[in-house]
Write a protein that holds these residues in place. Structure first.
Motif, PDB file in Angstrom:
ATOM      1  N   GLU A 135       1.706 -18.537  -0.305  1.00  0.00           N
ATOM      2  CA  GLU A 135       1.427 -18.050  -2.218  1.00  0.00           C
ATOM      3  C   GLU A 135       3.145 -18.452  -2.500  1.00  0.00           C
ATOM      4  O   GLU A 135       3.855 -18.488  -3.570  1.00  0.00           O
ATOM      5  CB  GLU A 135       1.736 -16.766  -2.423  1.00  0.00           C
ATOM      6  N   PHE A 136       3.841 -17.270  -1.701  1.00  0.00           N
ATOM      7  CA  PHE A 136       5.181 -17.535  -2.046  1.00  0.00           C
ATOM      8  C   PHE A 136       6.116 -18.963  -2.089  1.00  0.00           C
ATOM      9  O   PHE A 136       6.602 -19.411  -3.139  1.00  0.00           O
ATOM     10  CB  PHE A 136       6.359 -16.283  -1.134  1.00  0.00           C
ATOM     11  N   ARG A 137       5.482 -19.654  -0.756  1.00  0.00           N
ATOM     12  CA  ARG A 137       5.682 -20.860  -0.812  1.00  0.00           C
ATOM     13  C   ARG A 137       5.517 -21.735  -2.042  1.00  0.00           C
ATOM     14  O   ARG A 137       6.279 -22.491  -2.581  1.00  0.00           O
ATOM     15  CB  ARG A 137       4.990 -21.670   0.222  1.00  0.00           C
ATOM     16  N   ASP A 138       4.075 -21.465  -2.609  1.00  0.00           N
ATOM     17  CA  ASP A 138       3.245 -22.481  -3.548  1.00  0.00           C
ATOM     18  C   ASP A 138       4.140 -22.364  -4.869  1.00  0.00           C
ATOM     19  O   ASP A 138       4.969 -23.224  -5.544  1.00  0.00           O
ATOM     20  CB  ASP A 138       3.188 -22.640  -3.986  1.00  0.00           C
ATOM     21  N   ASN A 139       4.797 -21.123  -4.937  1.00  0.00           N
ATOM     22  CA  ASN A 139       5.129 -20.438  -6.257  1.00  0.00           C
ATOM     23  C   ASN A 139       6.734 -20.619  -6.134  1.00  0.00           C
ATOM     24  O   ASN A 139       7.049 -21.197  -7.271  1.00  0.00           O
ATOM     25  CB  ASN A 139       5.446 -19.285  -6.285  1.00  0.00           C
ATOM     26  N   TYR A 140       7.606 -20.765  -5.536  1.00  0.00           N
ATOM     27  CA  TYR A 140       8.445 -21.303  -5.226  1.00  0.00           C
ATOM     28  C   TYR A 140       8.475 -22.810  -5.252  1.00  0.00           C
ATOM     29  O   TYR A 140      10.164 -22.636  -6.119  1.00  0.00           O
ATOM     30  CB  TYR A 140       9.807 -20.803  -3.485  1.00  0.00           C
ATOM     31  N   ALA A 141       7.947 -23.550  -5.020  1.00  0.00           N
ATOM     32  CA  ALA A 141       8.746 -24.815  -4.648  1.00  0.00           C
ATOM     33  C   ALA A 141       8.074 -25.187  -6.281  1.00  0.00           C
ATOM     34  O   ALA A 141       8.845 -25.984  -6.516  1.00  0.00           O
ATOM     35  CB  ALA A 141       7.545 -25.724  -3.950  1.00  0.00           C
ATOM     36  N   LYS A 142       6.815 -24.932  -6.325  1.00  0.00           N
ATOM     37  CA  LYS A 142       6.377 -25.221  -8.622  1.00  0.00           C
ATOM     38  C   LYS A 142       8.502 -24.780  -9.230  1.00  0.00           C
ATOM     39  O   LYS A 142       8.770 -25.437  -9.887  1.00  0.00           O
ATOM     40  CB  LYS A 142       5.652 -24.549  -8.828  1.00  0.00           C
ATOM     41  N   GLU A 143       8.788 -23.006  -9.511  1.00  0.00           N
ATOM     42  CA  GLU A 143       9.670 -23.263 -10.459  1.00  0.00           C
ATOM     43  C   GLU A 143      10.731 -23.368  -9.968  1.00  0.00           C
ATOM     44  O   GLU A 143      11.276 -24.047 -11.063  1.00  0.00           O
ATOM     45  CB  GLU A 143       9.344 -21.542  -9.567  1.00  0.00           C
ATOM     46  N   ASN A 144      10.819 -24.372  -8.807  1.00  0.00           N
ATOM     47  CA  ASN A 144      12.338 -24.448  -9.034  1.00  0.00           C
ATOM     48  C   ASN A 144      12.257 -26.395  -8.810  1.00  0.00           C
ATOM     49  O   ASN A 144      13.126 -26.986  -7.773  1.00  0.00           O
ATOM     50  CB  ASN A 144      13.239 -24.116  -7.080  1.00  0.00           C
ATOM     51  N   GLY A 145      11.243 -26.951  -9.148  1.00  0.00           N
ATOM     52  CA  GLY A 145      11.052 -28.250  -8.841  1.00  0.00           C
ATOM     53  C   GLY A 145      11.131 -29.100  -7.599  1.00  0.00           C
ATOM     54  O   GLY A 145      11.330 -29.922  -8.014  1.00  0.00           O
ATOM     55  N   TRP A 146      10.666 -28.290  -6.293  1.00  0.00           N
ATOM     56  CA  TRP A 146      10.999 -29.001  -4.840  1.00  0.00           C
ATOM     57  C   TRP A 146       9.923 -29.968  -4.512  1.00  0.00           C
ATOM     58  O   TRP A 146       8.992 -30.180  -5.204  1.00  0.00           O
ATOM     59  CB  TRP A 146      10.664 -27.831  -3.915  1.00  0.00           C
ATOM     60  N   ASP A 147      10.326 -31.014  -4.355  1.00  0.00           N
ATOM     61  CA  ASP A 147       9.329 -31.523  -3.192  1.00  0.00           C
ATOM     62  C   ASP A 147       9.499 -31.552  -2.706  1.00  0.00           C
ATOM     63  O   ASP A 147       9.423 -31.393  -1.213  1.00  0.00           O
ATOM     64  CB  ASP A 147      10.014 -33.385  -3.666  1.00  0.00           C
ATOM     65  N   LEU A 148       7.932 -30.897  -2.706  1.00  0.00           N
ATOM     66  CA  LEU A 148       7.276 -30.558  -0.742  1.00  0.00           C
ATOM     67  C   LEU A 148       6.278 -30.917  -0.649  1.00  0.00           C
ATOM     68  O   LEU A 148       5.283 -31.438  -0.691  1.00  0.00           O
ATOM     69  CB  LEU A 148       7.347 -28.504  -1.522  1.00  0.00           C
TER      70      LEU A 148
END
Lengths: 635, 302
Positions: free
Chosen positions: B74-87
């Motif tokens: 959950e944390f991973r998905d939110n974090y990547a989305k909020e910070n615009g990371w290419d995950l």
């Protein structure tokens, strides 16, 4: 439990401590691992379960009976654990509330000189251990020499095992006296002497009551307080551009970790090698803009003018330039299992810059035990020597003594990619030994003569563009026959051509040079310079040279200019050449023969590959090529 | 300390930024391995700092063993989305479909198939020539000797006897096709440095690091949390609520919690400073055999 407010204040304070990197040199016998183990242990960083694992291990492979063996805690890898010696560099960490420490723990034997050099490269301070029962020994001298070579400014001579000499002050004084005499010939500004017993804990963390005559600090106390912040060079701005940051059209930043000096917003700077000037518009970081930044901060700067800057360029203040040269001398430590092959062109990595380098000469090697110098032609593993080097493009450097970051480099093998050697650039330059005596600085000034005839006037007169037609190939491939025939045909067609081949140039211009890779490179450099002059005057040059490696051909291209340089390969097999020149290839006394005892790198980028078995048609192919490429005839 | 001295955290930060930029400059196709743990969170922040105001020029890749804590994913998905990371999220499909897991196959097989193999698969699939990892030298003995730029052959293997010398801050980035470099920008950080930095920088971390009442089963002395229905019934039945937190995060059946009252960052750091147990003891996989981390690293594990 402590009140939350207290822990906050405590943490705020604790986060502000600085960092000391230190090297420990000495062997297991000197109690080095015991000393480190105790520093870790006594500074409460030795965790309970590591200790439990340690007690378990000690029973099985330990070397210290049933007592705790501190060394086991430190020796990392399995095989090494069984041999009972550390054979690499291992890094250890501990902190007190005054400082964080990083220890580079390196092995002591001579065959591990390279490991010690590695550990020393990043250290601010070195602890050199001496066994009080043995005094100053060969190993002590070797370690001290290496420490001074790597430019470590602070040394602690830890006279260990004082318990075995009854904590006798006289023993300690004698050892210090002897060491002082030795260290006087080296360059170490700050030496501290501490008598201790790592095993018993005397003078390691707490001052020993058993040596009341010693008035100095205990080891940890000293490490916590030694002043190191002024060791960095804050005087000479060296900003070796590491990364060009261009997220959008508006922002063009140049990132690096500052090598030395202080970069200030608004100051005028110069970019090397272009020598273009501008002023610093901003110093940008994630945490906001800065007015100034200092080493070892990693920042990004922007400039007020559109100046071309790329990775490997260096930003400096215009009144304080580094040396800008292709030739220099350095102390080189050979790190590879295979001995140095001086005919190889290595990659050199220096201050975010990378190019090819050749080792022109080893002036001498230094025996690490006796400091005696002796003449050699090449270096082997763990050997240290003074070398003369020439790079393909200029480096921006300072002597290592003055600036570690711009005075250090590594050499990388072009085939294995291993880091084979490291070097520290030496202050003095003895130009007599250098193959080219004109520095690049001068060359730039004299580069272009101020002729009254323009390029287009030459072109109109000669009906051609100045260009170099360069044919490479093995000895006996038939490239000379081709070149002469091409010259004749072009001449007959009205072109203005000059032919240069090995024998004509070597009989005069390159008279003193032999066929070794170093001399060959210089020979071809001269040929290239002649071509450049002739091409500048609108004349076509035809060059027939073996020119065996890519790096040399690249250098030739750089001198002549890429747009004027046209490479042709006489694509002959070794078999063909041997049939053509049987006597030459049968003569085993001839050294440095490309394709035999030197590599011949077939170019991938030749404009045309010529078939030697059909050499009569080759001039036509090339004439067609220069017509198509608008070299001759133009009308 | 004079005015031109950095604190130890700022010096470590500058060192890491330098390393990260060097990889971006020297390699064609780097990737940052993101484990969702505290070390990864710090590493990601350092990457953001390195390229500010630009975007980080390489993707993050998470090797999903499919047994991570739910809160981590959950944390991973939110974090990547909020910070615009290419995950990129990669998992071993074959292993997953054949039901490999720690309860049924044991920790060794699970780790090998779902972590090591999955990692090698992910790296090969995208042809990454450099991969950042958040490993620290103080974590484990064999790591203490590993280089910052650690060479891997075309089978992704590490040869501890044949490492490239690494001096000053000059890193050898030359590799042949198919070979790669693992890069450890936070090699010189300790666990305490990580926590101090998280506090200083206010870096978001998975809530599992904070103490809370959680359903816990004691397995061979390890405190294992009941995170989903895949845990065998006989274990779930023994679960009881305990106030615990995690010092490291991984696959939930292989990650032991510790009893703790530390429910905020200051308390964690305070606990860290007085703690007497090293962090890897809460990782079950390290106990398989002596020198097991070194063995795994030779085979390609981080």
């Amino acid at each position: 439990m402590t009140q939350p407010i207290d822990i906050k204040a405590f943490l705020d304070q604790d986060e502000k401590k600085d960092l000391l990197r230190l090297l420990t040199a000495g062997s297991v016998d000197d109690g080095k691992s015991t000393l480190i183990g105790r520093l870790l242990f006594d500074s409460k960083r030795l965790y309970e379960d590591q200790l439990a694992a340690l007690q378990r291990d000690s029973k099985r492979v330990g070397h210290a009976g049933e007592d705790i063996d501190y060394a086991l805690l430190l020796d990392g890898l399995k095989a090494e654990r069984e041999q009972g010696i550390t054979i690499d560099v291992a890094y250890r960490y501990f902190s007190t509330n005054k400082r964080k420490f990083i220890i580079a723990d390196t092995p002591g034997h001579e065959q591990y000189t390279r490991n010690m050099v590695t550990g020393a490269s990043t250290a601010n301070l070195a602890i050199i251990l001496i066994d009080a029962t043995k005094g100053v020994i060969t190993q002590t001298r070797r370690h001290t020499f290496l420490v001074s070579l790597l430019g470590i400014k602070h040394v602690v001579l830890a006279v260990n095992k004082m318990d075995l000499v009854d904590f006798d002050q006289q023993v300690f004084n004698d050892i210090c006296e002897e060491y002082k005499n030795f260290v006087a010939q080296l360059d170490i500004p700050d030496v501290t002497y501490i008598p201790l017993s790592a095993l018993k804990g005397d003078n390691v963390v707490d001052h020993s009551e058993r040596m009341p005559w010693y008035k100095g600090m205990a080891m940890l106390e000293f490490l916590e307080s030694v002043h190191i912040s002024s060791d960095r060079n804050f005087d000479d701005l060296r900003y070796p551009v590491q990364y060009v940051l261009r997220p959008d059209r508006d922002f063009r930043g140049f990132s690096t970790r500052i090598a030395s000096g202080i970069v200030r917003k608004g100051e005028e700077i110069m970019v090397l090698p272009s020598r273009k000037k501008s002023t610093i518009k901003s110093i940008t970081t994630y945490d906001g803009e800065l007015d100034e930044a200092f080493p070892p901060q990693a920042v990004t700067i922007t400039l007020n003018d559109e100046v071309d800057v790329s990775r490997g360029d260096m930003i400096v203040y215009p009144d304080n330039l580094p040396r800008i040269e292709r030739h220099f001398e350095a102390t080189v430590v050979w790190m590879d299992e295979k001995p140095m092959d001086p005919s190889i062109q290595f990659f050199i990595k220096h201050a975010n810059n990378s190019t090819k380098v050749r080792i022109d000469k080893i002036k001498y090697k230094t025996d690490v035990n006796t400091l005696q110098k002796s003449e050699v032609d090449f270096l082997e593993l763990n050997e240290i020597g003074r070398a003369v080097l020439t790079t393909n493009k200029p480096l921006f450097f300072d002597p290592y003594k003055k600036n570690k970051n711009t005075g250090s480099f590594v050499l990388i093998h072009p085939v294995t990619n291993n880091t084979v050697a490291v070097g520290m650039i030496i202050d003095k330059l003895s130009p007599d030994d250098l193959p080219s005596k004109i520095s690049d600085q001068h060359r730039e000034l004299i580069r272009k003569g101020q002729g009254l005839v323009s390029d287009s006037e030459y072109q109109t007169r000669y009906n051609q563009k100045g260009a170099t037609l360069w044919v490479t190939g093995l000895h006996g491939s038939g490239k000379n026959e081709f070149a002469f025939s091409l010259e004749k045909q072009l001449f007959d067609m009205g072109a203005t051509v000059v032919l240069l081949d090995g024998s004509s140039v070597r009989s005069g211009l390159s008279k003193e040079l032999d066929y070794s890779p170093t001399d060959r490179a210089e020979h071809l450099r001269r040929v290239a310079e002649v071509c450049r002059l002739l091409n500048d005057q609108g004349i076509i040059t035809i060059c027939s040279f073996i020119s065996p490696d890519q790096a040399i051909r690249k250098q030739v291209t750089d001198i002549i200019g890429e747009d004027r340089f046209h490479l042709f390969l006489m694509d002959a097999s070794m078999e063909f050449c041997k049939k053509n020149k049987p006597e030459f290839y049968a003569d085993e006394t001839i050294k440095y023969v490309p394709g035999v005892d030197l590599p011949f790198e077939t170019p991938e980028d030749a404009a045309l590959k010529l078939d030697p078995t059909n050499n009569g048609k080759n001039p036509d192919l090339v004439i067609e090529y220069i017509r198509e490429n608008s070299i001759f005839p133009l009308h | 300390m004079n005015k031109y001295t950095l604190t130890h955290l700022r010096e470590l930060e500058a060192e890491a930024i330098h390393i990260i930029r060097e990889v971006a400059a020297e390699f064609e196709n780097p990737v940052m391995l993101y484990s969702i743990g505290k070390d990864s969170s710090v590493m990601v922040r350092l990457a953001e700092k390195a390229f500010y105001p630009g975007k980080v020029p390489f993707p993050l890749m998470h090797i999903d063993s499919k047994w991570k804590f739910k809160e981590m994913v959950e944390f991973r998905d939110n974090y990547a989305k909020e910070n615009g990371w290419d995950l990129i999220v990669h998992y071993n499909k074959e292993g997953f479909e054949s039901g490999v897991g720690p309860f049924t196959h044991g920790s060794k097989v699970h780790t090998d198939v779902m972590k090591t193999q999955a990692l090698l698969e992910g790296l090969s699939k995208y042809k990454f020539d450099a991969a950042f990892g958040g490993a620290r030298r103080d974590e484990e003995k064999s790591r203490a000797k590993e280089r910052i730029f650690s060479f891997r052959d075309k089978f992704h293997q590490w040869d501890p006897k044949n490492q490239r010398p690494e001096l000053w801050d000059i890193y050898n980035a030359k590799v042949h096709k198919g070979e790669s470099i693992r890069v450890f920008p936070i090699s010189n950080w300790t666990e305490l440095d990580i926590w101090q930095y998280i506090r200083l920088e206010n870096i978001p971390i998975v809530p599992l690091y904070y103490a809370k009442e959680r359903p816990i089963v004691e397995v061979d002395g390890n405190l294992i949390m009941v995170d989903d229905e895949r845990m065998p019934k006989e274990l779930v039945e023994k679960a009881e609520m305990r106030k615990v937190r995690f010092r490291t995060l991984g696959c939930y059946p292989l990650t032991g919690a510790i009893d703790s009252e530390a429910d905020n960052i200051e308390k964690i750091v305070e606990e860290m400073m007085t703690v007497t147990v090293s962090e890897r003891t809460t990782r079950v996989i390290d106990f398989d055999q002596e020198g097991s981390m070194e063995q795994k690293k030779r085979e390609g594990y981080f």
